[in-house]
Design a protein around this motif. Sequence first.
Motif, PDB file in Angstrom:
ATOM      1  N   ILE A 136      48.161  47.263  68.455  1.00 27.93           N
ATOM      2  CA  ILE A 136      48.426  46.383  67.313  1.00 27.93           C
ATOM      3  C   ILE A 136      47.717  46.914  66.061  1.00 27.93           C
ATOM      4  CG2 ILE A 136      48.038  44.071  66.377  1.00 27.93           C
ATOM      5  CD1 ILE A 136      48.391  42.991  69.220  1.00 27.93           C
ATOM      6  N   PHE A 137      46.482  47.395  66.241  1.00 31.35           N
ATOM      7  CA  PHE A 137      45.750  47.941  65.103  1.00 31.35           C
ATOM      8  C   PHE A 137      46.445  49.187  64.559  1.00 31.35           C
ATOM      9  CE2 PHE A 137      42.492  50.803  63.348  1.00 31.35           C
ATOM     10  CZ  PHE A 137      41.997  49.987  62.332  1.00 31.35           C
ATOM     11  N   LEU A 138      46.931  50.067  65.448  1.00 28.74           N
ATOM     12  CA  LEU A 138      47.650  51.257  65.002  1.00 28.74           C
ATOM     13  C   LEU A 138      48.941  50.885  64.274  1.00 28.74           C
ATOM     14  CD1 LEU A 138      47.396  53.994  67.781  1.00 28.74           C
ATOM     15  CD2 LEU A 138      46.303  53.921  65.545  1.00 28.74           C
ATOM     16  N   MET A 139      49.612  49.859  64.762  1.00 23.66           N
ATOM     17  CA  MET A 139      50.827  49.386  64.094  1.00 23.66           C
ATOM     18  C   MET A 139      50.496  48.933  62.672  1.00 23.66           C
ATOM     19  SD  MET A 139      53.382  46.318  65.364  1.00 23.66           S
ATOM     20  CE  MET A 139      52.027  45.127  65.409  1.00 23.66           C
ATOM     21  N   TRP A 140      49.384  48.202  62.539  1.00 31.67           N
ATOM     22  CA  TRP A 140      48.948  47.739  61.210  1.00 31.67           C
ATOM     23  C   TRP A 140      48.586  48.920  60.317  1.00 31.67           C
ATOM     24  CZ3 TRP A 140      44.174  48.231  58.731  1.00 31.67           C
ATOM     25  CH2 TRP A 140      44.023  47.482  57.566  1.00 31.67           C
ATOM     26  N   VAL A 141      47.899  49.908  60.881  1.00 35.91           N
ATOM     27  CA  VAL A 141      47.523  51.100  60.116  1.00 35.91           C
ATOM     28  C   VAL A 141      48.777  51.818  59.614  1.00 35.91           C
ATOM     29  CG1 VAL A 141      46.532  53.421  60.314  1.00 35.91           C
ATOM     30  CG2 VAL A 141      45.278  51.464  61.198  1.00 35.91           C
ATOM     31  N   GLY A 142      49.761  51.987  60.489  1.00 36.39           N
ATOM     32  CA  GLY A 142      51.000  52.653  60.094  1.00 36.39           C
ATOM     33  C   GLY A 142      51.703  51.932  58.962  1.00 36.39           C
ATOM     34  N   GLU A 143      51.782  50.613  59.045  1.00 38.69           N
ATOM     35  CA  GLU A 143      52.442  49.835  57.990  1.00 38.69           C
ATOM     36  C   GLU A 143      51.666  49.910  56.680  1.00 38.69           C
ATOM     37  OE1 GLU A 143      52.875  45.948  59.599  1.00 38.69           O
ATOM     38  OE2 GLU A 143      54.586  46.483  60.877  1.00 38.69           O
ATOM     39  N   GLN A 144      50.341  49.907  56.765  1.00 42.17           N
ATOM     40  CA  GLN A 144      49.521  49.996  55.554  1.00 42.17           C
ATOM     41  C   GLN A 144      49.667  51.362  54.881  1.00 42.17           C
ATOM     42  OE1 GLN A 144      47.610  47.457  54.064  1.00 42.17           O
ATOM     43  NE2 GLN A 144      48.849  46.324  55.537  1.00 42.17           N
ATOM     44  N   VAL A 145      49.732  52.420  55.680  1.00 40.07           N
ATOM     45  CA  VAL A 145      49.903  53.758  55.111  1.00 40.07           C
ATOM     46  C   VAL A 145      51.259  53.875  54.427  1.00 40.07           C
ATOM     47  CG1 VAL A 145      50.186  56.205  55.685  1.00 40.07           C
ATOM     48  CG2 VAL A 145      48.320  54.895  56.702  1.00 40.07           C
ATOM     49  N   THR A 146      52.301  53.331  55.055  1.00 41.02           N
ATOM     50  CA  THR A 146      53.633  53.371  54.444  1.00 41.02           C
ATOM     51  C   THR A 146      53.658  52.619  53.119  1.00 41.02           C
ATOM     52  OG1 THR A 146      54.660  53.496  56.643  1.00 41.02           O
ATOM     53  CG2 THR A 146      56.069  52.831  54.803  1.00 41.02           C
ATOM     54  N   GLU A 147      52.962  51.486  53.067  1.00 40.19           N
ATOM     55  CA  GLU A 147      52.996  50.646  51.875  1.00 40.19           C
ATOM     56  C   GLU A 147      52.037  51.104  50.785  1.00 40.19           C
ATOM     57  OE1 GLU A 147      52.148  45.957  50.663  1.00 40.19           O
ATOM     58  OE2 GLU A 147      52.365  46.541  52.763  1.00 40.19           O
ATOM     59  N   ARG A 148      50.831  51.533  51.175  1.00 39.87           N
ATOM     60  CA  ARG A 148      49.797  51.816  50.186  1.00 39.87           C
ATOM     61  C   ARG A 148      49.396  53.286  50.130  1.00 39.87           C
ATOM     62  NH1 ARG A 148      45.107  47.797  51.805  1.00 39.87           N
ATOM     63  NH2 ARG A 148      44.124  48.834  50.017  1.00 39.87           N
ATOM     64  N   GLY A 149      49.944  54.084  51.031  1.00 40.42           N
ATOM     65  CA  GLY A 149      49.588  55.501  51.062  1.00 40.42           C
ATOM     66  C   GLY A 149      50.762  56.395  50.728  1.00 40.42           C
ATOM     67  N   ILE A 150      50.760  57.588  51.311  1.00 34.66           N
ATOM     68  CA  ILE A 150      51.806  58.583  51.101  1.00 34.66           C
ATOM     69  C   ILE A 150      52.449  58.906  52.442  1.00 34.66           C
ATOM     70  CG2 ILE A 150      52.170  61.035  50.636  1.00 34.66           C
ATOM     71  CD1 ILE A 150      52.155  59.567  48.120  1.00 34.66           C
ATOM     72  N   GLY A 151      53.774  58.912  52.470  1.00 32.64           N
ATOM     73  CA  GLY A 151      54.494  59.260  53.686  1.00 32.64           C
ATOM     74  C   GLY A 151      54.752  58.057  54.579  1.00 32.64           C
ATOM     75  N   ASN A 152      55.429  58.320  55.694  1.00 28.59           N
ATOM     76  CA  ASN A 152      55.711  57.284  56.676  1.00 28.59           C
ATOM     77  C   ASN A 152      54.519  57.150  57.622  1.00 28.59           C
ATOM     78  OD1 ASN A 152      56.775  56.484  59.538  1.00 28.59           O
ATOM     79  ND2 ASN A 152      58.357  55.790  58.148  1.00 28.59           N
ATOM     80  N   GLY A 153      53.904  55.970  57.646  1.00 27.17           N
ATOM     81  CA  GLY A 153      52.675  55.776  58.400  1.00 27.17           C
ATOM     82  C   GLY A 153      52.812  56.046  59.880  1.00 27.17           C
ATOM     83  N   ILE A 154      53.888  55.556  60.496  1.00 25.91           N
ATOM     84  CA  ILE A 154      54.077  55.742  61.945  1.00 25.91           C
ATOM     85  C   ILE A 154      54.212  57.227  62.272  1.00 25.91           C
ATOM     86  CG2 ILE A 154      55.513  55.164  63.916  1.00 25.91           C
ATOM     87  CD1 ILE A 154      53.996  52.787  62.690  1.00 25.91           C
ATOM     88  N   SER A 155      55.023  57.944  61.484  1.00 27.17           N
ATOM     89  CA  SER A 155      55.203  59.385  61.715  1.00 27.17           C
ATOM     90  C   SER A 155      53.899  60.142  61.503  1.00 27.17           C
ATOM     91  CB  SER A 155      56.290  59.929  60.776  1.00 27.17           C
ATOM     92  OG  SER A 155      57.538  59.311  61.021  1.00 27.17           O
ATOM     93  N   LEU A 156      53.110  59.725  60.505  1.00 24.09           N
ATOM     94  CA  LEU A 156      51.848  60.411  60.232  1.00 24.09           C
ATOM     95  C   LEU A 156      50.834  60.201  61.365  1.00 24.09           C
ATOM     96  CD1 LEU A 156      51.370  59.819  56.399  1.00 24.09           C
ATOM     97  CD2 LEU A 156      51.593  62.017  57.558  1.00 24.09           C
ATOM     98  N   ILE A 157      50.878  59.043  62.024  1.00 26.65           N
ATOM     99  CA  ILE A 157      49.982  58.812  63.163  1.00 26.65           C
ATOM    100  C   ILE A 157      50.327  59.777  64.305  1.00 26.65           C
ATOM    101  CG2 ILE A 157      49.420  57.167  64.998  1.00 26.65           C
ATOM    102  CD1 ILE A 157      49.553  54.962  62.901  1.00 26.65           C
ATOM    103  N   ILE A 158      51.625  59.916  64.588  1.00 28.02           N
ATOM    104  CA  ILE A 158      52.047  60.873  65.619  1.00 28.02           C
ATOM    105  C   ILE A 158      51.688  62.291  65.188  1.00 28.02           C
ATOM    106  CG2 ILE A 158      54.025  61.778  66.894  1.00 28.02           C
ATOM    107  CD1 ILE A 158      55.380  59.086  66.540  1.00 28.02           C
ATOM    108  N   PHE A 159      51.920  62.590  63.908  1.00 24.95           N
ATOM    109  CA  PHE A 159      51.581  63.900  63.339  1.00 24.95           C
ATOM    110  C   PHE A 159      50.095  64.203  63.529  1.00 24.95           C
ATOM    111  CE2 PHE A 159      49.732  66.042  59.652  1.00 24.95           C
ATOM    112  CZ  PHE A 159      50.455  67.217  59.586  1.00 24.95           C
ATOM    113  N   GLY A 160      49.241  63.199  63.229  1.00 29.11           N
ATOM    114  CA  GLY A 160      47.801  63.394  63.373  1.00 29.11           C
ATOM    115  C   GLY A 160      47.396  63.685  64.806  1.00 29.11           C
ATOM    116  N   GLY A 161      48.037  62.995  65.761  1.00 31.43           N
ATOM    117  CA  GLY A 161      47.730  63.238  67.165  1.00 31.43           C
ATOM    118  C   GLY A 161      48.119  64.632  67.618  1.00 31.43           C
ATOM    119  N   ILE A 162      49.283  65.104  67.152  1.00 30.26           N
ATOM    120  CA  ILE A 162      49.750  66.445  67.542  1.00 30.26           C
ATOM    121  C   ILE A 162      48.859  67.522  66.940  1.00 30.26           C
ATOM    122  CG2 ILE A 162      51.659  68.080  67.311  1.00 30.26           C
ATOM    123  CD1 ILE A 162      53.561  65.676  67.382  1.00 30.26           C
TER     124      ILE A 162
END
Length: 446
Positions: free
Chosen positions: A172-198
């Motif tokens: 749930i926290f990761l979901m919130w982080v992804g949505e916050q990055v999409t809204e207040r950051g740069i890029g798609n938050g969910i994709s960037l989380i997967i990107f960071g893990g890879i």
Amino acid sequence: MASQPSGALGGFGDIGKIPELKSRILFTLGMLIVYRIGAHIPVPGIDAGVLAQFFSQAKGSLLGMFDMFSGGALSRLTIFALGIMPYISAAIIIQLMTVVSPKLEQLKKEGESGRRKITEYTRYGTVGLAIFQAIGISIGLESFSVGGQSVVIDPGMAFRAMTVITLVTGTIFLMWVGEQVTERGIGNGISLIIFGGIVAGLPHAVGSTLELARTGEFSAFTVLGLFAMSLAVTGAVVWFERAQRRIPIQYAKRQVGNRMYGGKASFLPLKVNTAGVIPPIFASSLILLPATFAQFTKGVDGFAWLGDLSAALSPGAWLYMALFTGLIVFFCFFYTAIVFDPKDTADNLKKHGGFIPGIRPGQKTADYVDSVLTRITVVGAAYVSMVCLLPQWLISELSVPFYFGGTSLLIVVVVTMDTMGQIQSHLMSHQYEGLMKKARLKTGKS
């Protein structure tokens, strides 16, 4: 087919001069750092040494691929062990249901309010799937042992409840982080989380390859070949992601008062891979969902058939290859149909006086655009499938000791291109605003 213009990159040096863009980039980096810190906080009650031995035996399996997507969080069983995959699985289910459910289809057409409602349903689905996976993991872990030593230090309901709460909260926290990055950051938050893990797993992958070369298991020629192959595949991915089929558009002249409008030639760009990185992520998520549960229920009474399913879905097996390829092709067409409607495009062209030379406006134009889109989507689906099946060949033929290749490389390249494109859009917008201010100043002086 043509490639999109690469654009001027000189403006990236001006990032520090734009406070909003700088704050967005720093926010995104901060959230990714928080994600990586959480990926090293273990769930209590686990023997880390025994768990590491178990996952050392799972290299090259579906668990290894899932661990790659989570940036090693699964092999360490951290608070982010489930990663963002439950959210992606829930999004798949909701999008599939919009096709068969009139209520969801109507919500989709209601604009921003409908989108918020669909997002709410996706969140509920994420929680449900995360609970299901967390329960399966907690029960399965209690049955695992390596050398007679159990993975769980103190099995029981207390451990299960704590594990489920921890893993679900992490997702749930990761979901919130992804949505916050999409809204207040740069890029798609969910994709960037997967990107960071890879990307977090790259140093280990490179180190493993160099270690094999040092011990003589890999020759220097093989290592150089892998490096050259990575560059070639990266170049091919970049080319295909920028490739377009441009349909010529002509606008008829029309007179409004004493002025003439229209009469210009343009084109309708159709990307070869309209769906982007969505198909392999969705396909991996659907395959990982039952297979992961099967891996963690080995030895549990009544779940023996899940072990057979897990073996059949192991990377390199024919069922895995066929199912993975079929899902990629399906999602390439499915997602393209969602994001691009030929009928709406034809109606908009007709409304603004545009037409395709030699094609009648209206339904004929929609049919023509649909046929062109179908043909290039076939090419795009074939390209994505071949790139994503590359790791299977590397693992089975060359015994590469890490799961990096098609899917991961595609995600890294596409997410990087998308993020850089958004940064460039902010830079161009800033430059345009500066030119407009100068124009107003000159007009005021004159």
